[in-house]
Design a protein around this motif. Sequence first.
Motif, PDB file in Angstrom:
ATOM      1  N   ILE A 119      16.323  -5.009 -10.272  1.00  0.00           N
ATOM      2  CA  ILE A 119      16.828  -4.653 -10.810  1.00  0.00           C
ATOM      3  C   ILE A 119      16.206  -4.946 -12.132  1.00  0.00           C
ATOM      4  O   ILE A 119      16.519  -4.284 -13.296  1.00  0.00           O
ATOM      5  CB  ILE A 119      17.864  -6.194 -10.899  1.00  0.00           C
ATOM      6  CG1 ILE A 119      19.834  -5.648  -9.714  1.00  0.00           C
ATOM      7  CG2 ILE A 119      18.934  -6.242 -12.430  1.00  0.00           C
ATOM      8  CD1 ILE A 119      20.411  -6.605 -10.023  1.00  0.00           C
ATOM      9  N   ASP A 120      15.278  -5.962 -11.864  1.00  0.00           N
ATOM     10  CA  ASP A 120      14.280  -6.342 -12.924  1.00  0.00           C
ATOM     11  C   ASP A 120      13.227  -4.871 -13.426  1.00  0.00           C
ATOM     12  O   ASP A 120      13.763  -3.916 -15.121  1.00  0.00           O
ATOM     13  CB  ASP A 120      13.471  -7.162 -12.372  1.00  0.00           C
ATOM     14  CG  ASP A 120      12.498  -7.915 -13.692  1.00  0.00           C
ATOM     15  OD1 ASP A 120      12.603  -7.159 -14.600  1.00  0.00           O
ATOM     16  OD2 ASP A 120      11.283  -8.302 -13.210  1.00  0.00           O
ATOM     17  N   ALA A 121      12.947  -4.001 -12.964  1.00  0.00           N
ATOM     18  CA  ALA A 121      12.283  -2.728 -13.035  1.00  0.00           C
ATOM     19  C   ALA A 121      13.309  -1.786 -13.447  1.00  0.00           C
ATOM     20  O   ALA A 121      13.186  -1.544 -14.233  1.00  0.00           O
ATOM     21  CB  ALA A 121      11.709  -2.105 -11.950  1.00  0.00           C
ATOM     22  N   MET A 122      14.242  -2.227 -13.127  1.00  0.00           N
ATOM     23  CA  MET A 122      15.215  -0.645 -12.968  1.00  0.00           C
ATOM     24  C   MET A 122      16.205  -0.755 -14.646  1.00  0.00           C
ATOM     25  O   MET A 122      16.020  -0.293 -16.268  1.00  0.00           O
ATOM     26  CB  MET A 122      16.636  -0.586 -12.184  1.00  0.00           C
ATOM     27  CG  MET A 122      17.464   0.201 -12.727  1.00  0.00           C
ATOM     28  SD  MET A 122      18.873   0.314 -10.962  1.00  0.00           S
ATOM     29  CE  MET A 122      19.858  -1.166 -11.317  1.00  0.00           C
ATOM     30  N   VAL A 123      15.961  -2.210 -15.560  1.00  0.00           N
ATOM     31  CA  VAL A 123      17.001  -2.691 -16.798  1.00  0.00           C
ATOM     32  C   VAL A 123      15.885  -1.775 -17.243  1.00  0.00           C
ATOM     33  O   VAL A 123      16.130  -2.099 -19.154  1.00  0.00           O
ATOM     34  CB  VAL A 123      17.166  -4.380 -16.670  1.00  0.00           C
ATOM     35  CG1 VAL A 123      18.787  -4.223 -15.846  1.00  0.00           C
ATOM     36  CG2 VAL A 123      16.107  -4.613 -16.380  1.00  0.00           C
TER      37      VAL A 123
ATOM     38  N   SER B 153      12.322  -1.783  -3.917  1.00  0.00           N
ATOM     39  CA  SER B 153      12.232  -2.441  -5.374  1.00  0.00           C
ATOM     40  C   SER B 153      10.541  -2.239  -5.282  1.00  0.00           C
ATOM     41  O   SER B 153       9.878  -2.202  -7.280  1.00  0.00           O
ATOM     42  CB  SER B 153      12.335  -3.869  -5.668  1.00  0.00           C
ATOM     43  OG  SER B 153      13.933  -3.587  -5.311  1.00  0.00           O
ATOM     44  N   ALA B 154       9.837  -2.161  -4.340  1.00  0.00           N
ATOM     45  CA  ALA B 154       7.856  -2.351  -4.796  1.00  0.00           C
ATOM     46  C   ALA B 154       7.668  -1.093  -5.619  1.00  0.00           C
ATOM     47  O   ALA B 154       7.069  -0.035  -6.644  1.00  0.00           O
ATOM     48  CB  ALA B 154       7.023  -2.379  -3.832  1.00  0.00           C
ATOM     49  N   VAL B 155       8.538   0.092  -5.381  1.00  0.00           N
ATOM     50  CA  VAL B 155       8.318   1.391  -5.372  1.00  0.00           C
ATOM     51  C   VAL B 155       9.293   1.714  -7.462  1.00  0.00           C
ATOM     52  O   VAL B 155       8.000   2.204  -8.204  1.00  0.00           O
ATOM     53  CB  VAL B 155       8.866   2.457  -4.738  1.00  0.00           C
ATOM     54  CG1 VAL B 155       8.944   3.886  -5.372  1.00  0.00           C
ATOM     55  CG2 VAL B 155       8.542   2.509  -3.046  1.00  0.00           C
ATOM     56  N   LEU B 156       9.561   0.501  -7.813  1.00  0.00           N
ATOM     57  CA  LEU B 156      10.182   1.371  -8.993  1.00  0.00           C
ATOM     58  C   LEU B 156       9.371   0.839 -10.264  1.00  0.00           C
ATOM     59  O   LEU B 156       9.612   0.624 -11.349  1.00  0.00           O
ATOM     60  CB  LEU B 156      11.125  -0.005  -8.630  1.00  0.00           C
ATOM     61  CG  LEU B 156      13.259   1.447  -8.088  1.00  0.00           C
ATOM     62  CD1 LEU B 156      14.064   0.500  -8.189  1.00  0.00           C
ATOM     63  CD2 LEU B 156      13.066   2.410  -8.979  1.00  0.00           C
TER      64      LEU B 156
ATOM     65  N   LYS C 252       1.012  -1.124   0.350  1.00  0.00           N
ATOM     66  CA  LYS C 252       0.138  -0.302  -0.002  1.00  0.00           C
ATOM     67  C   LYS C 252       0.785   1.293   0.193  1.00  0.00           C
ATOM     68  O   LYS C 252       0.644   2.325  -0.595  1.00  0.00           O
ATOM     69  CB  LYS C 252      -0.387   0.362   1.630  1.00  0.00           C
ATOM     70  CG  LYS C 252      -2.001   1.601   1.078  1.00  0.00           C
ATOM     71  CD  LYS C 252      -2.781   1.619   2.201  1.00  0.00           C
ATOM     72  CE  LYS C 252      -3.699   2.154   2.292  1.00  0.00           C
ATOM     73  NZ  LYS C 252      -5.020   2.174   3.609  1.00  0.00           N
ATOM     74  N   GLU C 253       1.630   1.249   1.180  1.00  0.00           N
ATOM     75  CA  GLU C 253       2.840   2.583   1.173  1.00  0.00           C
ATOM     76  C   GLU C 253       3.586   2.297  -0.594  1.00  0.00           C
ATOM     77  O   GLU C 253       3.278   3.660  -0.755  1.00  0.00           O
ATOM     78  CB  GLU C 253       3.685   2.117   1.481  1.00  0.00           C
ATOM     79  CG  GLU C 253       4.814   3.374   1.977  1.00  0.00           C
ATOM     80  CD  GLU C 253       4.066   4.621   2.538  1.00  0.00           C
ATOM     81  OE1 GLU C 253       4.493   5.697   2.325  1.00  0.00           O
ATOM     82  OE2 GLU C 253       2.571   4.574   3.205  1.00  0.00           O
ATOM     83  N   ALA C 254       4.127   1.409  -1.003  1.00  0.00           N
ATOM     84  CA  ALA C 254       4.902   1.769  -2.645  1.00  0.00           C
ATOM     85  C   ALA C 254       3.929   1.793  -3.505  1.00  0.00           C
ATOM     86  O   ALA C 254       4.196   2.824  -4.158  1.00  0.00           O
ATOM     87  CB  ALA C 254       5.198   0.410  -2.435  1.00  0.00           C
ATOM     88  N   THR C 255       2.488   1.841  -3.081  1.00  0.00           N
ATOM     89  CA  THR C 255       1.631   2.404  -4.004  1.00  0.00           C
ATOM     90  C   THR C 255       1.853   3.922  -4.443  1.00  0.00           C
ATOM     91  O   THR C 255       1.873   4.617  -5.452  1.00  0.00           O
ATOM     92  CB  THR C 255       0.301   1.432  -4.783  1.00  0.00           C
ATOM     93  OG1 THR C 255       0.035   0.274  -4.613  1.00  0.00           O
ATOM     94  CG2 THR C 255      -0.286   2.006  -5.578  1.00  0.00           C
ATOM     95  N   GLN C 256       1.248   4.403  -2.989  1.00  0.00           N
ATOM     96  CA  GLN C 256       0.957   6.033  -2.877  1.00  0.00           C
ATOM     97  C   GLN C 256       2.667   6.329  -2.722  1.00  0.00           C
ATOM     98  O   GLN C 256       2.941   7.637  -3.861  1.00  0.00           O
ATOM     99  CB  GLN C 256       1.259   6.090  -1.188  1.00  0.00           C
ATOM    100  CG  GLN C 256       0.687   7.536  -0.910  1.00  0.00           C
ATOM    101  CD  GLN C 256      -0.382   7.536  -2.106  1.00  0.00           C
ATOM    102  OE1 GLN C 256      -2.079   6.964  -2.370  1.00  0.00           O
ATOM    103  NE2 GLN C 256      -0.520   8.965  -2.364  1.00  0.00           N
ATOM    104  N   VAL C 257       3.715   6.221  -2.754  1.00  0.00           N
ATOM    105  CA  VAL C 257       4.604   6.506  -3.041  1.00  0.00           C
ATOM    106  C   VAL C 257       4.691   6.405  -4.636  1.00  0.00           C
ATOM    107  O   VAL C 257       5.254   7.712  -5.022  1.00  0.00           O
ATOM    108  CB  VAL C 257       6.211   5.835  -2.040  1.00  0.00           C
ATOM    109  CG1 VAL C 257       7.706   6.733  -3.054  1.00  0.00           C
ATOM    110  CG2 VAL C 257       6.274   6.170  -0.513  1.00  0.00           C
TER     111      VAL C 257
END
Length: 962
Positions: free
Chosen positions: A105-109, A64-67, A21-26
């Motif tokens: 890393i998956d999100a970043m690449v 990572s969840a935010v990314l 929930k926090e990751a989605t808001q951020v």
Amino acid sequence: MTTPTRATLEKALKSDAKLQKEATQVAKDLTAGVYDISLLAEELGFALSSPDMEQRVAGTNLLSAVLCALPTDLLSAEQLEFLTTFYTDRLRDHHNVMPAIIDGIDAMVHMKALPAGNVPLILQAFFQHTTCQSQTRGDRTKLFNIFKYLTLTFKEELTTMAGDFVYGLINSIDGERDPRNLEIIFSFMPDFMANYPLLHLAEEMFEIFACYFPIDFNPSKQDPTAITRDQLAAKLTNCLVANNEFAEWTVVLAVEKLESELLVAKLDSIELLHQAAVKFPPSVLEPHFDQIWQALKAETFPGADNEDILKASLKALGALLERAAHVPSISHSYQTSVLGVVLPQLSDVNQRLFHPATAIALVCVAGDAPFAADKILNSFLLKLQATDLGTSPPDQRIKIYQIVAQVYKLTALRDSLQKLDTTISVALQDDVIAALRLCEREDFDAKQEDLELQKAALSVLNECAPVLSEAQRALVYKALVQLISHPTIDLDFTVLTVGLGALQPVELQANFIDISIRNFEIFSNFIKRKIYSNLLPLLPQMAFTQRILDLVMTQMFKEGNPEPVRLLALEALNTLLTQEDQRFIVDLQQQSNLLHKLIELAQQTEDLTLQSLEQIAGALSRIIQQLPLSEQSAIISEYLPGLQLQKSADLYIAKGLLGYLHKDISLDDHFERLLSDLTQLSLSTENEQLRVIAHHLLCSLVNKMQNSTENRGKVKQITEQLKKAIKAGDVRAVEILAWVGKGLVVAGFDEAADIVGDLSDLLKHPTLSTAAALGFDIIAAEYPELDLPVVKFLYKQKFFHTIMGKMGNKLADYCVHHLKAFVYVLKATPQAVIKLNIEQLGPLLFRSLEEHNEAQSLCIALGICESFVQQQDAYFQAHLGHLIPSCLELSKYKAQHTMQVRIAALQLLYDITKYPTFALLPHKVDVTLALAAALDDPKRLVRNTAVQARNAWYLVGAANED
């Protein structure tokens, strides 16, 4: 919204749900630009750098969840530089942190602004500090998808890593056993291995995949999207042939596994050789050809017992030879090796190795036609020259000709007919023509084997027609004339004449067509029929069109022509009209006014048989269907008023003009007269053929009539007239009423209900009940030759409900004829409708089986029951106590139980065994004992079905039953 504080972040890290929930808001705040990701990292630092491992895991998970939730184009290159440094450093952390790092890393690449130079840094850090195979299955899946994405997107950067990336990828794959992950690997690695330099690691890369060959696993039956073994095997094969450096190792692997006794291993090995032949250049495979050929020869020569292995082996050999054909030196080397083995076996058709040798020889021709064809044809030529055509049995020659025809065909498909050695081909063609010309001898005996020789010779000439010399063609024409004029032989050589006509039209016309037409009058009807069948296929060739048409027209319309001769011409015309397209038929009508001539022929020629009139009607129908509506209307207006339907010729003309007339053409001006005349004809004539025509025309007319009060009134008048005849006991009136009802039912007219009611009332009539029951069969049955273009949507359902409304109560009164009519109706009722009403219809179906009606209705009822039983319908399962005894009784040999009824009953008993065991066990003993009688049935087909049914019942409840 402000930057999240340590307190809020600590709270979020306490559970997975709060963290997400926090990751989605951020992520929303970052996307909106409320604050920068660097501020988030700073606030989250307490967790990311915490000495407590669990807190580091939670902090990394949040980042990572935010990314993962951010748009791929949000972060800048500088921000991604910072994140790259963070994640590469984190790769040294505890293995519990790795899942979160992999997510990051998956999100970043996948971020668009990621500096390309960061990719090698990430991969080097990953390969140095951790291993793929130490991760969970789900994380390995993510890593393999990351590798797949990077190889497609950052080829230049990965190439700069040289062997480091290849070695790291090998270590990541090594040991993987999960089929879903292997599917990912096998999908992207062929492209990678084909496009990236493998350097000194090529053999090691190959071995990584070779250890999986052949694939051996069984997918889970519970997984609806499970990967199949064959899918995985095909993708693995693509990996093993992805790089030319693999050629030697691929061949060794395939040949080694081909020695396996397992069928699947053999087939996979042969397919690997096939793909190797397709993917590797001939120059790469040439050093290994002998090894491949020896392996495939063991499976094809004399050949494996398994047909699949034989086909796959020939396919692999064919691909190898076909690819090599582009390099003549290699191709000739290959062909020499193969043909050297098979050619000696072609000398004797009775040898065991003749058939496998011919199969391989034809594969050689498909690969390199000019080279192989000359060698094979010469081998056959030597054999043919060593035998005497006049005295030797023809069976050997027949087999050789059949193979020669295939050689020519394959050579033609490769555009290589003209490249054949004429010394060989001409001599061989001379032999074939000599065999064909045996029919010219006066002592020629048209035995079956002699005719087979003629057919085999024709099959060769069909393929080699383009390379026949002028002298050879002259001899062929003589043989064809002899064949077509032979009083007993009837061979089809239209393929040859059509081919020669396209190549040499002047020659064919002078030496075959003109001779056949010139002598047409003196030939017997048997020969005339042959001339038509062999000339009509030449009609599309413009050089012959008019000449062939003139022959047909002359024989049709010539005064004084004998009836059998005229009938042959009419049959030829209908064949022609069936074969040709609309444009030809319209042009023919416009140029020769063919319709008028046919009508005139029917009306003015005395003693025309009904066969000839039927052919005239067919021709009229085929012509009028192709004409524009305006012309159809004009023709009807011109000819219909003068037709007197009591005359046979005029009735057949009406059939031709009206049978398939377009539904939009109004017949209102003639409608009443047509109805009256056709009805009177059917009531008065004793000729069943004429009555059938009248019935079909009546049905079609009422189906296509304009929905007007006047037209419906005219139909009402006819039905009233028929009712009077019915009251007088005229059976024919019942049949006419049913045909009128059929046209109305299909078109959806309300008057159909009245006719259905009248027929149902007759089902209790002492003399007309059988005719009334058959009337329902007429309404329900399909008649392909009947033109009913106006079809009401869901008319079958409406007919069913009309029937149930008219005779539902009467069915309950147990009247045999009502049950018979009911079964006829159910035959045409969609199964979905029957299923909806099964509670009401089921007892009636069972009763119709118990009543033992005539064979037709019993077969229909059994077929309906079988369609439900095959689907293991619950209603029929609940009523097996009714169904099984009826089937057992019907399976017995009795006068009223025809073979079809007994077979249908036994088949239904067999299908019943698919129901659950608990439902069958109470009946098992009774059924197996009762079926013993059917095993001695006088009909073999009944006995076969009885054996099948009894065996199935005997196995009910067996321990090994599925």
